[in-house]
Design a protein around this motif. Structure first.
Motif, PDB file in Angstrom:
ATOM      1  N   GLU A  40      -9.868  10.911  -0.551  1.00 18.34           N
ATOM      2  CA  GLU A  40      -8.809  11.436  -0.844  1.00 18.34           C
ATOM      3  C   GLU A  40      -7.791  10.419  -0.608  1.00 18.34           C
ATOM      4  OE1 GLU A  40      -7.472  14.317  -2.814  1.00 18.34           O
ATOM      5  OE2 GLU A  40      -9.284  14.380  -2.506  1.00 18.34           O
ATOM      6  N   ILE A  41      -6.917  10.183  -1.946  1.00 22.25           N
ATOM      7  CA  ILE A  41      -5.467   9.339  -1.742  1.00 22.25           C
ATOM      8  C   ILE A  41      -4.150   9.751  -1.613  1.00 22.25           C
ATOM      9  CG2 ILE A  41      -7.542   6.710  -2.012  1.00 22.25           C
ATOM     10  CD1 ILE A  41      -5.860   7.468  -5.097  1.00 22.25           C
ATOM     11  N   GLY A  42      -4.923  11.335  -1.860  1.00 17.30           N
ATOM     12  CA  GLY A  42      -3.276  11.909  -1.291  1.00 17.30           C
ATOM     13  C   GLY A  42      -2.800  12.327  -3.078  1.00 17.30           C
ATOM     14  N   ARG A  43      -1.792  13.498  -3.145  1.00 15.25           N
ATOM     15  CA  ARG A  43      -1.884  14.557  -3.986  1.00 15.25           C
ATOM     16  C   ARG A  43      -3.050  14.750  -4.874  1.00 15.25           C
ATOM     17  NH1 ARG A  43       2.583  11.410  -6.822  1.00 15.25           N
ATOM     18  NH2 ARG A  43       2.229  12.548  -8.264  1.00 15.25           N
ATOM     19  N   GLY A  44      -3.858  15.025  -4.583  1.00 17.70           N
ATOM     20  CA  GLY A  44      -5.739  15.846  -4.881  1.00 17.70           C
ATOM     21  C   GLY A  44      -6.312  14.110  -5.602  1.00 17.70           C
ATOM     22  N   LEU A  45      -5.758  12.940  -5.850  1.00 15.90           N
ATOM     23  CA  LEU A  45      -6.442  12.551  -6.590  1.00 15.90           C
ATOM     24  C   LEU A  45      -7.655  11.570  -5.777  1.00 15.90           C
ATOM     25  CD1 LEU A  45      -3.062   9.876  -6.844  1.00 15.90           C
ATOM     26  CD2 LEU A  45      -4.224  11.118  -8.743  1.00 15.90           C
ATOM     27  N   ARG A  46      -8.979  11.566  -6.030  1.00 13.00           N
ATOM     28  CA  ARG A  46      -9.631  11.471  -5.963  1.00 13.00           C
ATOM     29  C   ARG A  46     -10.463  10.015  -6.179  1.00 13.00           C
ATOM     30  NH1 ARG A  46     -15.295  13.067  -5.567  1.00 13.00           N
ATOM     31  NH2 ARG A  46     -15.363  13.315  -7.881  1.00 13.00           N
ATOM     32  N   LEU A  47     -10.754   9.073  -4.889  1.00  9.18           N
ATOM     33  CA  LEU A  47     -11.734   7.734  -5.616  1.00  9.18           C
ATOM     34  C   LEU A  47     -12.970   7.549  -5.099  1.00  9.18           C
ATOM     35  CD1 LEU A  47     -10.311   4.718  -6.793  1.00  9.18           C
ATOM     36  CD2 LEU A  47     -10.289   4.488  -3.862  1.00  9.18           C
ATOM     37  N   VAL A  48     -13.788   7.263  -6.542  1.00 11.77           N
ATOM     38  CA  VAL A  48     -15.185   6.808  -6.207  1.00 11.77           C
ATOM     39  C   VAL A  48     -14.403   4.941  -6.184  1.00 11.77           C
ATOM     40  CG1 VAL A  48     -17.233   7.163  -5.881  1.00 11.77           C
ATOM     41  CG2 VAL A  48     -15.443   8.924  -6.784  1.00 11.77           C
ATOM     42  N   ALA A  49     -15.684   5.141  -4.258  1.00 10.60           N
ATOM     43  CA  ALA A  49     -15.253   3.772  -3.455  1.00 10.60           C
ATOM     44  C   ALA A  49     -17.358   2.758  -3.917  1.00 10.60           C
ATOM     45  CB  ALA A  49     -14.756   3.009  -2.976  1.00 10.60           C
ATOM     46  N   VAL A  50     -16.981   1.895  -4.319  1.00 16.40           N
ATOM     47  CA  VAL A  50     -18.351   0.846  -4.501  1.00 16.40           C
ATOM     48  C   VAL A  50     -18.421   0.700  -3.404  1.00 16.40           C
ATOM     49  CG1 VAL A  50     -19.886  -0.424  -6.130  1.00 16.40           C
ATOM     50  CG2 VAL A  50     -18.236   1.088  -7.172  1.00 16.40           C
ATOM     51  N   SER A  51     -18.303   0.923  -2.238  1.00 17.10           N
ATOM     52  CA  SER A  51     -18.780   0.063  -1.203  1.00 17.10           C
ATOM     53  C   SER A  51     -17.568  -0.765  -1.042  1.00 17.10           C
ATOM     54  CB  SER A  51     -19.701  -0.232  -0.376  1.00 17.10           C
ATOM     55  OG  SER A  51     -20.218  -0.308   0.546  1.00 17.10           O
ATOM     56  N   HIS A  52     -16.204  -1.031  -1.138  1.00 19.20           N
ATOM     57  CA  HIS A  52     -15.444  -1.390  -1.204  1.00 19.20           C
ATOM     58  C   HIS A  52     -15.294  -2.488   0.713  1.00 19.20           C
ATOM     59  CE1 HIS A  52     -11.545  -3.867  -0.725  1.00 19.20           C
ATOM     60  NE2 HIS A  52     -11.464  -3.551  -2.732  1.00 19.20           N
ATOM     61  N   ALA A  53     -15.468  -1.877   1.690  1.00 16.75           N
ATOM     62  CA  ALA A  53     -15.296  -2.347   2.666  1.00 16.75           C
ATOM     63  C   ALA A  53     -16.353  -2.908   3.193  1.00 16.75           C
ATOM     64  CB  ALA A  53     -14.957  -1.287   3.941  1.00 16.75           C
ATOM     65  N   ASN A  54     -17.083  -2.888   2.710  1.00 18.67           N
ATOM     66  CA  ASN A  54     -18.823  -4.212   2.421  1.00 18.67           C
ATOM     67  C   ASN A  54     -18.467  -5.205   2.993  1.00 18.67           C
ATOM     68  OD1 ASN A  54     -20.523  -5.394   1.568  1.00 18.67           O
ATOM     69  ND2 ASN A  54     -21.746  -3.860   2.280  1.00 18.67           N
TER      70      ASN A  54
ATOM     71  N   THR B  26       6.772   3.585  -2.549  1.00 19.38           N
ATOM     72  CA  THR B  26       6.938   2.187  -1.630  1.00 19.38           C
ATOM     73  C   THR B  26       5.603   0.903  -1.938  1.00 19.38           C
ATOM     74  OG1 THR B  26       6.345   3.682   0.217  1.00 19.38           O
ATOM     75  CG2 THR B  26       8.468   3.493   0.209  1.00 19.38           C
ATOM     76  N   GLU B  27       5.827   0.473  -1.502  1.00 21.70           N
ATOM     77  CA  GLU B  27       4.262  -0.020  -1.026  1.00 21.70           C
ATOM     78  C   GLU B  27       3.582  -0.767  -0.434  1.00 21.70           C
ATOM     79  OE1 GLU B  27       4.166  -4.158  -3.156  1.00 21.70           O
ATOM     80  OE2 GLU B  27       5.296  -4.442  -4.512  1.00 21.70           O
ATOM     81  N   PRO B  28       2.302   0.193   0.069  1.00 21.85           N
ATOM     82  CA  PRO B  28       1.276  -0.299   1.379  1.00 21.85           C
ATOM     83  C   PRO B  28       1.292  -1.601   1.613  1.00 21.85           C
ATOM     84  CG  PRO B  28       0.119  -0.045  -0.564  1.00 21.85           C
ATOM     85  CD  PRO B  28       1.838  -0.133  -1.026  1.00 21.85           C
ATOM     86  N   ARG B  29       1.081  -1.567   2.998  1.00 22.71           N
ATOM     87  CA  ARG B  29       0.852  -2.904   4.050  1.00 22.71           C
ATOM     88  C   ARG B  29      -0.624  -3.908   3.113  1.00 22.71           C
ATOM     89  NH1 ARG B  29       1.483   0.933   7.897  1.00 22.71           N
ATOM     90  NH2 ARG B  29      -0.379   0.795   7.938  1.00 22.71           N
ATOM     91  N   GLU B  30      -0.625  -4.971   3.142  1.00 19.25           N
ATOM     92  CA  GLU B  30      -1.983  -5.443   2.408  1.00 19.25           C
ATOM     93  C   GLU B  30      -3.290  -4.455   3.342  1.00 19.25           C
ATOM     94  OE1 GLU B  30      -4.215  -8.446   0.709  1.00 19.25           O
ATOM     95  OE2 GLU B  30      -2.651  -8.261   0.436  1.00 19.25           O
ATOM     96  N   GLN B  31      -4.202  -4.519   2.201  1.00 21.52           N
ATOM     97  CA  GLN B  31      -5.188  -3.864   2.479  1.00 21.52           C
ATOM     98  C   GLN B  31      -6.514  -4.407   2.662  1.00 21.52           C
ATOM     99  OE1 GLN B  31      -4.955  -0.907   2.390  1.00 21.52           O
ATOM    100  NE2 GLN B  31      -5.622   0.510   0.402  1.00 21.52           N
ATOM    101  N   ARG B  32      -6.528  -5.603   2.900  1.00 23.45           N
ATOM    102  CA  ARG B  32      -7.618  -6.944   2.823  1.00 23.45           C
ATOM    103  C   ARG B  32      -8.179  -6.894   3.977  1.00 23.45           C
ATOM    104  NH1 ARG B  32      -7.852 -12.081  -0.147  1.00 23.45           N
ATOM    105  NH2 ARG B  32      -6.378 -11.076  -1.055  1.00 23.45           N
ATOM    106  N   GLY B  33      -9.532  -6.669   5.055  1.00 24.98           N
ATOM    107  CA  GLY B  33      -9.946  -6.434   6.249  1.00 24.98           C
ATOM    108  C   GLY B  33      -9.519  -5.207   6.934  1.00 24.98           C
ATOM    109  N   ARG B  34      -9.121  -4.013   5.830  1.00 25.08           N
ATOM    110  CA  ARG B  34      -9.232  -2.501   6.235  1.00 25.08           C
ATOM    111  C   ARG B  34     -10.871  -1.779   5.815  1.00 25.08           C
ATOM    112  NH1 ARG B  34      -4.455  -1.108   7.567  1.00 25.08           N
ATOM    113  NH2 ARG B  34      -2.242  -2.752   6.717  1.00 25.08           N
ATOM    114  N   THR B  35     -10.661  -0.389   6.199  1.00 19.87           N
ATOM    115  CA  THR B  35     -12.277  -0.235   6.536  1.00 19.87           C
ATOM    116  C   THR B  35     -11.519   0.794   5.068  1.00 19.87           C
ATOM    117  OG1 THR B  35     -11.238   1.761   7.865  1.00 19.87           O
ATOM    118  CG2 THR B  35     -13.059   0.543   8.746  1.00 19.87           C
ATOM    119  N   ASP B  36     -12.870   1.614   4.412  1.00 15.92           N
ATOM    120  CA  ASP B  36     -12.007   2.455   2.731  1.00 15.92           C
ATOM    121  C   ASP B  36     -11.418   3.811   3.347  1.00 15.92           C
ATOM    122  OD1 ASP B  36     -13.561   1.220   1.581  1.00 15.92           O
ATOM    123  OD2 ASP B  36     -15.732   1.956   1.708  1.00 15.92           O
ATOM    124  N   GLN B  37     -11.417   4.285   4.977  1.00 20.22           N
ATOM    125  CA  GLN B  37     -11.367   5.219   5.371  1.00 20.22           C
ATOM    126  C   GLN B  37      -9.730   4.435   5.772  1.00 20.22           C
ATOM    127  OE1 GLN B  37     -13.835   5.509   6.989  1.00 20.22           O
ATOM    128  NE2 GLN B  37     -14.612   6.742   4.623  1.00 20.22           N
TER     129      GLN B  37
END
Length: 158
Positions: free
Chosen positions: A38-52, A137-148
């Protein structure tokens, strides 16, 4: 003949196992573990194991090193996840927008390009909707973060 010369000087090796003669072999891709977020406002995202780690390497190779052959692999994996997690019918594919600094650095928005590839290689009733999501507002860098952690980073920002 050109492909033979390329393979002679730059042989393809799997980014995960380094053995298979393909950019990312099927056995290694089967090790990915998809997750729904869940990424907020009812938006659902299916990730293909992004943090792998293999997925993160592949994304970096694709976005930052220009290994465009990964587009078709990503599109196949994304389409499979969409088909598994959604009912038949019309579907809007919406890419999470790139951060402005990333667009300036790369000169493009790779996720929007990938959305187009997914749409063209998948169901005929899937359509890409651009400019639907915008950063509050722009989020911080995503690189290196887990899916959660990634989900928490963008929660409420779109």
């Amino acid at each position: 003949m050109l492909a033979d010369l390329r393979d002679l000087f730059l042989p393809l090796r799997c980014i995960e196992c380094g053995v298979a003669p393909s950019l990312w072999c099927e056995p290694c891709r089967r090790q990915l573990t998809p997750c729904a977020l869940e990424i907020g406002r009812g938006l659902r995202l299916v990730a293909v194991s992004h943090a792998n780690p293999a997925m993160m390497r592949a994304i970096s190779m694709w976005k930052d090193s220009g290994i465009s052959q990964l587009s078709s692999i990503f599109a196949h994996e994304i389409a499979a996840q969409i088909e598994q997690h959604t009912a038949d019918g019309e579907l809007d594919i919406v890419a999470i927008p790139s951060r402005r600094s990333s667009v300036r650095r790369r000169g493009s928005q790779p996720m929007q390009r990938l959305s187009q590839v997914v749409s063209k290689t998948s169901e005929p009733h899937w359509r890409v909707r651009e400019d639907v999501l915008h950063w509050r507002t722009e989020p911080r860098e995503q690189r290196g973060r887990t899916d959660q952690q990634r989900a928490a980073n963008v929660n409420g920002q779109i």
